[in-house]
Scaffold this active site. Structure first.
Site, PDB file in Angstrom:
ATOM      1  N   GLY A  11       0.859  -0.992  -0.100  1.00 53.70           N
ATOM      2  CA  GLY A  11       0.085  -0.159  -0.075  1.00 53.70           C
ATOM      3  C   GLY A  11       0.695   1.303  -0.031  1.00 53.70           C
ATOM      4  CB  ALA A  12       4.296   1.578  -0.533  1.00 56.19           C
ATOM      5  NE  ARG A  14      -4.327   6.407  -1.272  1.00 60.04           N
ATOM      6  CZ  ARG A  14      -5.736   6.480  -1.893  1.00 60.04           C
ATOM      7  NH1 ARG A  14      -6.149   6.838  -2.822  1.00 60.04           N
ATOM      8  NH2 ARG A  14      -6.634   6.230  -0.638  1.00 60.04           N
ATOM      9  CB  VAL A  62      -1.875  -7.500  -0.075  1.00 64.25           C
ATOM     10  CG1 VAL A  62      -0.551  -6.700  -0.353  1.00 64.25           C
ATOM     11  CG2 VAL A  62      -2.986  -6.705   0.545  1.00 64.25           C
ATOM     12  CE1 TYR A 152      -9.099   0.532   8.643  1.00 65.68           C
ATOM     13  CE2 TYR A 152      -9.416   1.381  10.754  1.00 65.68           C
ATOM     14  CZ  TYR A 152      -8.763   1.062   9.694  1.00 65.68           C
ATOM     15  OH  TYR A 152      -7.497   1.925   9.353  1.00 65.68           O
ATOM     16  CB  ALA A 155      -9.696  -5.856   9.671  1.00 64.94           C
ATOM     17  CE  LYS A 156      -5.905  -1.258  10.138  1.00 68.16           C
ATOM     18  NZ  LYS A 156      -4.719  -1.579   9.237  1.00 68.16           N
TER      19      LYS A 156
HETATM   20  N1  NAD Z   1      -5.079   7.381   8.035  1.00 67.73           N
HETATM   21  C1  NAD Z   1      -5.360   7.176   9.313  1.00 67.73           C
HETATM   22  O1  NAD Z   1      -5.667   7.840   9.861  1.00 67.73           O
HETATM   23  C2  NAD Z   1      -4.988   5.424   9.552  1.00 67.73           C
HETATM   24  C3  NAD Z   1      -5.285   5.354  11.135  1.00 67.73           C
HETATM   25  C4  NAD Z   1      -4.922   4.339  11.585  1.00 67.73           C
HETATM   26  C5  NAD Z   1      -4.557   3.085  10.568  1.00 67.73           C
HETATM   27  N2  NAD Z   1      -4.173   3.389   9.359  1.00 67.73           N
HETATM   28  C6  NAD Z   1      -3.703   2.180   8.424  1.00 67.73           C
HETATM   29  O2  NAD Z   1      -2.678   2.740   7.827  1.00 67.73           O
HETATM   30  C7  NAD Z   1      -2.615   2.243   6.734  1.00 67.73           C
HETATM   31  C8  NAD Z   1      -2.416   3.127   5.556  1.00 67.73           C
HETATM   32  O3  NAD Z   1      -3.496   4.087   5.439  1.00 67.73           O
HETATM   33  P1  NAD Z   1      -3.512   5.373   4.563  1.00 67.73           P
HETATM   34  O4  NAD Z   1      -4.298   6.183   5.499  1.00 67.73           O
HETATM   35  O5  NAD Z   1      -2.009   5.596   4.078  1.00 67.73           O
HETATM   36  O6  NAD Z   1      -4.234   4.780   3.311  1.00 67.73           O
HETATM   37  P2  NAD Z   1      -4.626   5.233   1.794  1.00 67.73           P
HETATM   38  O7  NAD Z   1      -5.727   4.901   1.546  1.00 67.73           O
HETATM   39  O8  NAD Z   1      -3.895   6.863   1.699  1.00 67.73           O
HETATM   40  O9  NAD Z   1      -3.433   4.074   1.289  1.00 67.73           O
HETATM   41  C9  NAD Z   1      -3.509   2.784   1.283  1.00 67.73           C
HETATM   42  C10 NAD Z   1      -3.090   2.391   0.067  1.00 67.73           C
HETATM   43  O10 NAD Z   1      -3.140   0.920   0.237  1.00 67.73           O
HETATM   44  C11 NAD Z   1      -3.403   0.547  -1.231  1.00 67.73           C
HETATM   45  N3  NAD Z   1      -4.242  -0.876  -1.106  1.00 67.73           N
HETATM   46  C12 NAD Z   1      -5.566  -0.898  -0.792  1.00 67.73           C
HETATM   47  N4  NAD Z   1      -5.896  -2.333  -1.036  1.00 67.73           N
HETATM   48  C13 NAD Z   1      -4.900  -2.968  -1.587  1.00 67.73           C
HETATM   49  C14 NAD Z   1      -4.707  -4.170  -1.837  1.00 67.73           C
HETATM   50  N5  NAD Z   1      -5.521  -5.173  -1.931  1.00 67.73           N
HETATM   51  N6  NAD Z   1      -3.218  -4.620  -2.205  1.00 67.73           N
HETATM   52  C15 NAD Z   1      -2.100  -3.878  -2.446  1.00 67.73           C
HETATM   53  N7  NAD Z   1      -2.586  -2.420  -2.108  1.00 67.73           N
HETATM   54  C16 NAD Z   1      -3.707  -1.867  -1.575  1.00 67.73           C
HETATM   55  C17 NAD Z   1      -4.450   1.582  -1.697  1.00 67.73           C
HETATM   56  O11 NAD Z   1      -4.168   1.458  -3.346  1.00 67.73           O
HETATM   57  C18 NAD Z   1      -3.539   2.795  -1.319  1.00 67.73           C
HETATM   58  O12 NAD Z   1      -2.429   3.221  -2.324  1.00 67.73           O
HETATM   59  C19 NAD Z   1      -3.689   1.204   6.381  1.00 67.73           C
HETATM   60  O13 NAD Z   1      -3.728  -0.048   6.993  1.00 67.73           O
HETATM   61  C20 NAD Z   1      -4.771   1.919   7.454  1.00 67.73           C
HETATM   62  O14 NAD Z   1      -6.081   1.195   7.763  1.00 67.73           O
HETATM   63  C21 NAD Z   1      -4.527   4.582   8.972  1.00 67.73           C
END
Ligand code: NAD
Length: 251
Positions: A11-12, A14, A62, A152, A155-156
């Site tokens: 998920g890198a 962005r 993934v 969610y 899952a978390k």
């Molecule tokens: N932003 C927040 O406040 C927050 C808080 C707690 C946890 N998180 C966790 O941190 C992680 C990153 O979050 P973010 O805010 O950068 O999200 P984001 O939506 O900006 O980025 C997530 C990335 O994961 C990719 N992705 C989604 N499904 C995929 C798959 N099946 N295979 C490969 N890549 C896939 C997307 O294309 C995207 O580029 C996530 O696991 C999210 O649940 C985020």
């Protein structure tokens, strides 16, 4: 001095994952930037290369077993045996329980839990062979329960159980497994939440910051810093832990 390792960050393309990829590259590691769309990973790869690092764009879902096997083999062939894995890929499909569909449930479980399981199972082949490895799983403060996020939050919380079991099973091979549970981080994911509830992102961030003890929202760099610590050589005695990176505890 850092020993150069090969890292995979899922998920890198962005958000948090992109910043983690840039940070691990700055720490001296070769980094596979993995996301659904390979072309979307190229910008992060280019940034890493311009900054003097090594990186590879890898397209894979993934939650797809065959794609994961192919992606990890390709990383091993082109960048070297992957021994650092950051399971960061994530999606949200928020809704109150009575409106949540089975596909909302399955999609979220598929990316976070099945995805982290498949990636970890594949990468541990290389880690156990090297006798060294680091797995970092992205959990969330939502693991403690969050309205509208039955899928969610489950899952978390599951990511935390997975992390502890990986720590137990893989410790004897020199592999640590830890989790990071971010609070509110400003990314496209939280921008989408603001849009869904009909607020501007700036107003949403300001409202959230008031509820956070340090009085600001998190940035991807806050999470990348914690990942860098867990991935470091010196963190080899830290395993099975969950670090809440949330600007303070909840009241
Ligand atoms: N932003 C927040 O406040 C927050 C808080 C707690 C946890 N998180 C966790 O941190 C992680 C990153 O979050 P973010 O805010 O950068 O999200 P984001 O939506 O900006 O980025 C997530 C990335 O994961 C990719 N992705 C989604 N499904 C995929 C798959 N099946 N295979 C490969 N890549 C896939 C997307 O294309 C995207 O580029 C996530 O696991 C999210 O649940 C985020």
């Amino acid at each position: 001095m850092t020993t150069q390792r090969t890292a995979i960050v899922t998920g890198a393309a962005r958000g948090i994952g992109a910043e983690v990829a840039r940070r691990l590259a700055a720490d001296g590691h070769a980094v596979a930037v993995l996301d659904l769309d390979e072309a979307a990973c190229q910008k992060v790869v280019d940034e890493i290369v311009v900054a003097g690092g090594r990186a590879l764009a890898v397209g894979a879902d993934v939650s797809d077993e065959v794609a994961v096997e192919a992606a990890v083999s390709r990383v091993a062939a082109e960048l070297g045996a992957p021994t650092i894995l950051v399971n960061n890929a994530g999606i949200i499909r928020d809704n109150l329980l009575f409106k949540m569909t089975v596909s909302d449930w399955d999609a979220v479980m598929g990316v976070h839990l099945r995805g982290a399981f498949l990636m970890s199972r594949e990468v541990q082949n290389y880690q156990t062979k090297e006798g060294w490895g680091r797995i970092v799983n992205l959990s969330s403060t939502s693991a403690l329960g969050n309205r509208g996020q039955a899928n969610y939050s489950a899952a978390k919380a599951g990511m935390q159980g997975l992390t502890k079991t990986l720590a137990l099973e893989l410790g004897r091979f020199g592999v640590t497994a830890n989790a990071i549970a971010p609070g509110f981080i400003a990314t496209d994911m939280t921008a989408a939440t603001a849009e869904r509830i009909g607020m501007s992102f700036d107003d949403f961030k300001a409202a959230m910051a008031k509820e956070i003890p340090v009085q600001r929202v998190g940035e991807p760099a806050d999470i990348a810093h914690a990942v860098s610590f867990y991935a470091s050589e010196g963190a080899g005695f830290v395993s099975g832990q969950v670090l809440y990176v949330a600007g303070g505890p909840k009241d």
